[in-house]
Structure formats: structure tokens, C-alpha cells
Design a protein around this motif. Structure first.
Motif, PDB file in Angstrom:
ATOM      1  N   SER A 416     -13.606   0.492  -2.539  1.00 21.01           N
ATOM      2  CA  SER A 416     -12.615   0.064  -1.545  1.00 21.01           C
ATOM      3  C   SER A 416     -13.072  -1.221  -0.854  1.00 21.01           C
ATOM      4  N   SER A 419     -12.475  -4.002  -3.271  1.00 20.21           N
ATOM      5  CA  SER A 419     -11.046  -4.344  -3.245  1.00 20.21           C
ATOM      6  C   SER A 419     -10.726  -5.203  -2.028  1.00 20.21           C
ATOM      7  N   HIS A 495       0.118   4.390   0.184  1.00 21.40           N
ATOM      8  CA  HIS A 495      -1.203   4.111  -0.405  1.00 21.40           C
ATOM      9  C   HIS A 495      -1.154   4.363  -1.910  1.00 21.40           C
ATOM     10  N   GLY A 501      -7.404   0.999  -2.109  1.00 18.20           N
ATOM     11  CA  GLY A 501      -6.318   0.086  -1.764  1.00 18.20           C
ATOM     12  C   GLY A 501      -6.070   0.062  -0.276  1.00 18.20           C
ATOM     13  N   SER A 532      -4.093  -3.225  -4.012  1.00 18.28           N
ATOM     14  CA  SER A 532      -4.929  -2.118  -4.473  1.00 18.28           C
ATOM     15  C   SER A 532      -5.672  -2.553  -5.724  1.00 18.28           C
TER      16      SER A 532
END
Length: 582
Positions: A416, A419, A495, A501, A532
Motif C-alpha cells: 500500500s 502504491s 476501495h 489502493g 490502486s
């Protein structure tokens, strides 16, 4: 793409319209290989930026000032002496070369009118800004090129100026059918390559565009085309060149989301997969394109250290996770050892002394099994040995189950963060991610005298087609803030399902689900898909639920939540057409 001859032709047209007849009122050299000319033409004042940078040669009009050194470099002082206050008589481009020539009239030291030429060459690492007299003798240049550097042409004061013809390319503006058939069309190479290697000023992108307009596969060898196909290709090619000669330009940029991928002075119809935006001038295209690319490049460069920290931790945790899974798999046979122990206790009385195998009925499965025995042990000792092995594997299984869960959560968290680094736009975004990594223990915490970094990064803000406000978190700390401090219970939370994401919040303004337009959900889902790890996929599954159903996991990393009774939909990670609020 770099500047090609067609873009330069468009720039030449723009310069002719704006500065022909204008006077040079200011000359600055903000960079070692760049000039800024301020030109007043009647009521208008134009700032022309000329860069001979090896990696990024550029020319465009701008309204932005660029900081110049306190002491002007020698080349700048020379230009001020000769052409300061000079009048621009003409702007020309030889053929379709990546060259612009400014002819300037000025008064010499005796008060007589004379002419000089400022030549700007935009040829990658060979780019240069060269100042010549009326007889094409070089007075000076922003880069000196001696014979030890180039055996083709010296660029030094006193040397004659000429355009080297090293590639032996033809001028496409004077294209004839006879030369086309006997030249480029006879080469055993792909059509697009034959075009851009055979003709001056054509880039690979423009060669692809010509092939696309002619409905021909650009990778097909040009010498395999039929006479009819060659005639058709020639007609399309000539039509493109007629547009250039007539000044029929359409400056545009092709975007992949927010990232500019190509620019051109003519439409790029073969890049239909990208969103294309047209501009009023090629200067706007160049300034916008390179400003955006520079921003992305700068953020990429500044995030290198953070990416290395995240990637190193990810690789370490993935190796650990794989090892834990293999060890966990080894514990799957634990129940077999428990059953062996039970069966030995049940049927062991039948064993003879020194027996090496017990053949017994497994009353769990109804099958007969053969149980290996240690012939030096009693049945009770053999049973205990299997129960001990079962107990050890059971404890290992329980410990590993917890450890693999923790490791997987750590991998999900690091992905995450990775990302978040991919969608970071500003240095403030990177500061917030760095602070998050510090709080998570991946970066050493500051000493007691160091102040905590000031966080000014804010979530992305979009306006839906129906006027609803949509917010997108750019990292885990923003996701946490959006979901648990900004959003109200009746707002909607989106989400990407099962992958890292952004949290996407739709401000529902107190309306029930049935009162909100379907298009709003689709647009929010597209944003959740784009921001994402699945943005490169054609489709992404998106979960969405009322914010009040989203709960924070006690002790979990920032941004990690649980939710139930959610809805799901498939979304295309394409956010073209969505309006971002600045």
C-alpha cells in the motif's frame, strides 16, 4: 518524444507571427546552455526560451521568469553587445531540419545597419545556439565544439557555419513520387523506419501516424508493398507535408491519465487509446508537456530512497512469508501422527516383541494403515513418540498461523505504501509517506531535538458529473483521515477489492442510496480502480459500502479497515473526463 522537424515548423510559424519586426529588449542566460530573449513587437511583449540542453533541447514562448546568474556569462554579454535592441527581420527553418534561424538587424559601433544570425539547433546531444555574422562566419556559440570532439564540424569563433549532412536524408517538403519510389520505398526495412530514417525532420511517432492514416502495418517491410499500396502511401505522406507547408497545425498532447505520453504539431490519431488535448499554440504544448514530465521525473527522483526502503522490506518479508508457508505445509501431517499414536494404544497389545510395523484399521477412515515402529521401544513408547511429534507440529502450526498472518499484513501494508509512492504528485506527499514509514519503524526516528515534519499534503478532490464531491486519499495517513475523521456515516466508501489502493469517499449530503445517481457510483469506482495497484488492468473489482459500516482494526497499520454487507461492482480504471478540483 524529442522535438522533430514538424514541431519546429509549427514553432517557426508561431515565431514569425509573434516576433517578426519586433525588437530584442532583453537578453538573459538563465542556464549554462539556454537563453531567454524578451522581444517587444508593437503592443505585445514576448519571452522566448531557447535551450540547447543535451538531454532536453527546447524552444517555446513563456510567461514565466527564469532566475539568471548575478554575473552574465560571456556568450550572453556578447549577444547584448551585438544584438541588444536589434530588430528581428525573419525567422526561418531550413528544409524540415530541427533548426531555427533568426535574422537580426542592428546598428554596429559606427552606427551603420548590419545583420547577424542567431541559429538554434535542436539535435539532442548535438544541440547548440550559434551566433554568426552576415557571411556565415561563427562569432561565438553557447557550446564550443573542437575537432577533438567532432570530426564532422567545428563550432568555434572564426569557423564557417554550415549544416552537416551526415544522415544523407531527403527533404520531405520537396517530396516527389519518383524519388520516393526509388529511395525510401526500395529499402528492405519496416515502413515507419524507412520514413523516419529516409526523410529529414520525421520522428518515429509521426512515421507511425502516416502508416496509420494509410491503413498500413508500420512493421511491414516497405519493399514488399504493391505499386498501388506505395502510391497510396505516397499520397498520404504528401498530404501530411502539404499541411506542414501550409501551416495547418493542430498542437496536441496525448495523456495516459494525468501523465503526458506524447506531443505533436499534428493530430495523433493512431494513439486513440489515450486522451488527447489540443492547444492554441505549440509553445503551450511544449511548456505544459515538459513541465508535467519534469514534475513526474523530479518526484520519481526524490522518492528513490523511500522506494528502496519499501522494496527492501518487501523482498525481506516476501522471502520470510514463502519460508513460513513451506514450514506451515510441513505441519499438515500432524494429525497423521496423532492417529498413529491412538492406533498403537488401541492395537498395540497384539504386537510381538521387536515388531517394526503395526498394520491396523484406521477407524476414522475405514482404511488399513501400516505404522512404522522403532523395534527397540515398547508399544507405549512408540505411541508417546508419535504423540510428541504431533504436539510439536501442532504448536508449530499455531505459532506459524499467527506469524504468517502478521507477515502477510506487513506485505499488504508495504504494498500500500508502494502504491502511495506511485501516485505521489508533490514533495509534500513524499514527506507524509516518509513520516508514515518513520512511525511504522522503517525509518529511524529523529532525535529529541528534531522537529516533526510539517504535513501540508491534502487528498485529491474530484467533482462528479452530477456535482457531487469525491475525495481520494493519496497514502495511508490520508486514507485514515478521510475515512474516520472527514467522512460522515452516510457518506459512501469505495476501495479496490483485495489489493492496495486509495480510500475514496463520496459526500452523499445525507441522501439515501436510492436518491444518488448510478453515474456517481460508476465514477467513484473508476477513481478507486485508477488509484490502486490494479490500475494497469482492464477491469478492477471495487467494494463500496456506507462509511458507517467501515471499522478500524485495533492495532492495525494506518488505513487498514474491515467492513461487512458491502456491494461490489466492476470498474474500468479510466478517469479521463473526470473533473479534478484544484
Amino acid at each position: 518524444m524529442a522535438l522533430d522537424g514538424i514541431v519546429i515548423a509549427c514553432m517557426a510559424k508561431e515565431m514569425k507571427e509573434r516576433i517578426t519586426g519586433g525588437r530584442i529588449t532583453k537578453i538573459a542566460q538563465p542556464e549554462a546552455d539556454a537563453l531567454m530573449l524578451t522581444i517587444k513587437n508593437q503592443k505585445d511583449t514576448w519571452k522566448l526560451f531557447l535551450s540547447a540542453g543535451a538531454s532536453l533541447p527546447l524552444v517555446y514562448f513563456t510567461e514565466q521568469n527564469k532566475q539568471s546568474p548575478m554575473t552574465a556569462p560571456n556568450f550572453c554579454m556578447l549577444l547584448r553587445k551585438h544584438i541588444g535592441g536589434g530588430r528581428i527581420l525573419s525567422v526561418t527553418q531550413p528544409g524540415l531540419e530541427r533548426i531555427l534561424e533568426l535574422e537580426i538587424e542592428h546598428l554596429d559601433e559606427m552606427g551603420d545597419l548590419c545583420r547577424k544570425r542567431l541559429v538554434a539547433e535542436f539535435m539532442g546531444k548535438h544541440s547548440n545556439l550559434i551566433f554568426c555574422d552576415s557571411s556565415d562566419t561563427i562569432i561565438d556559440s553557447i557550446k564550443h565544439i573542437p575537432l577533438s570532439v567532432s570530426s564532422v564540424r567545428e563550432v568555434l569563433p572564426g569557423r564557417p557555419y554550415f549544416i552537416p549532412d551526415t544522415m544523407k536524408k531527403e527533404n520531405p517538403l520537396s517530396l516527389s513520387e519518383e524519388s520516393f519510389f526509388s529511395g525510401a520505398a526500395a529499402k528492405p526495412m519496416p515502413i515507419s523506419k524507412a520514413l523516419y530514417t529516409g526523410y529529414t525532420g520525421l520522428s518515429p511517432v509521426m512515421a507511425e501516424e502516416i502508416c496509420y492514416a494509410a491503413s498500413l502495418d508500420s512493421s511491414r517491410p516497405i519493399n514488399t508493398l504493391s505499386s498501388l499500396e506505395l502510391t497510396h502511401l505516397f499520397g498520404i505522406f504528401r498530404a501530411f507535408m502539404e499541411d506542414v507547408k501550409s501551416g495547418r497545425f493542430t498542437p496536441c498532447i496525448a495523456y495516459d491519465g494525468r501523465l503526458p505520453v506524447e506531443f505533436s504539431a499534428l493530430p495523433l490519431t493512431h494513439l486513440a487509446a489515450y486522451e488527447q488535448k489540443t492547444f492554441d499554440s505549440i509553445s503551450e504544448v511544449l511548456e505544459s508537456y515538459y513541465a508535467s514530465r519534469e514534475t513526474v521525473t523530479r518526484i520519481r527522483q526524490k522518492s528513490v530512497d523511500l522506494r528502496r526502503i519499501v522494496q527492501t522490506a518487501l523482498e525481506r518479508n516476501r522471502k520470510k512469508y514463502d519460508l513460513q508457508l513451506r514450514q506451515l505445509k510441513d505441519t499438515e501431517k500432524r494429525d497423521k501422527f496423532r492417529i498413529y499414536g491412538e492406533l498403537i494404544n488401541t492395537y498395540g497389545y497384539e504386537l510381538e516383541s521387536g515388531a517394526k510395523v503395526l498394520e491396523a484399521l484406521n477407524y476414522y477412515s475405514g482404511e488399513t494403515v501400516k505404522i512404522p515402529l522403532d523395534d527397540t521401544m515398547t508399544p507405549q513408547e512408540n505411541a508417546k513418540r508419535y504423540f510428541d511429534r504431533y504436539g510439536k507440529l501442532k504448536r508449530t502450526f499455531e505459532a506459524l498461523t499467527e506469524l504468517t498472518k502478521e507477515t502477510k499484513e506487513e506485505i499488504d501494508y508495504l504494498e500500500s505504501v508502494s502504491s502511495a509512492l506511485d501516485i505521489a504528485r508533490t514533495e509534500e506527499d513524499l514527506t507524509q509517506i516518509k513520516e508514515e514509514l518513520r512511525e511504522s519503524g522503517y525509518i529511524r526516528k529523529r532525535g529529541p531535538k528534531d522537529k516533526k515534519a510539517k504535513i501540508t499534503s491534502i487528498p485529491l478532490h474530484y467533482l462528479s458529473s452530477d456535482g457531487y464531491h469525491i475525495y481520494v486519499g493519496k497514502n495511508n495517513l490520508q486514507n485514515e483521515e478521510l475515512t474516520f475523521h472527514f467522512a460522515s456515516g452516510s457518506d459512501w466508501w469505495f476501495h479496490a477489492k483485495g489489493i492496495p489502493g486509495s480510500h475514496v469517499i463520496v459526500k452523499a449530503e445525507g441522501k439515501a442510496r436510492e436518491e444518488l445517481p448510478d453515474r456517481l457510483y460508476e465514477e467513484a469506482a473508476r477513481l478507486a480502480a485508477y488509484y490502486s495497484k490494479g490500475r494497469e488492468n482492464d477491469k478492477v473489482e471495487i467494494d463500496y459500502v456506507e462509511k458507517k459500516q467501515v471499522k478500524k482494526v485495533s492495532g492495525a497499520k494506518p488505513g487498514f479497515v474491515i467492513y461487512h454487507t458491502n456491494y461490489s461492482m466492476i470498474a474500468d480504471p479510466d478517469i479521463s473526463g473526470l473533473t479534478e478540483v484544484k
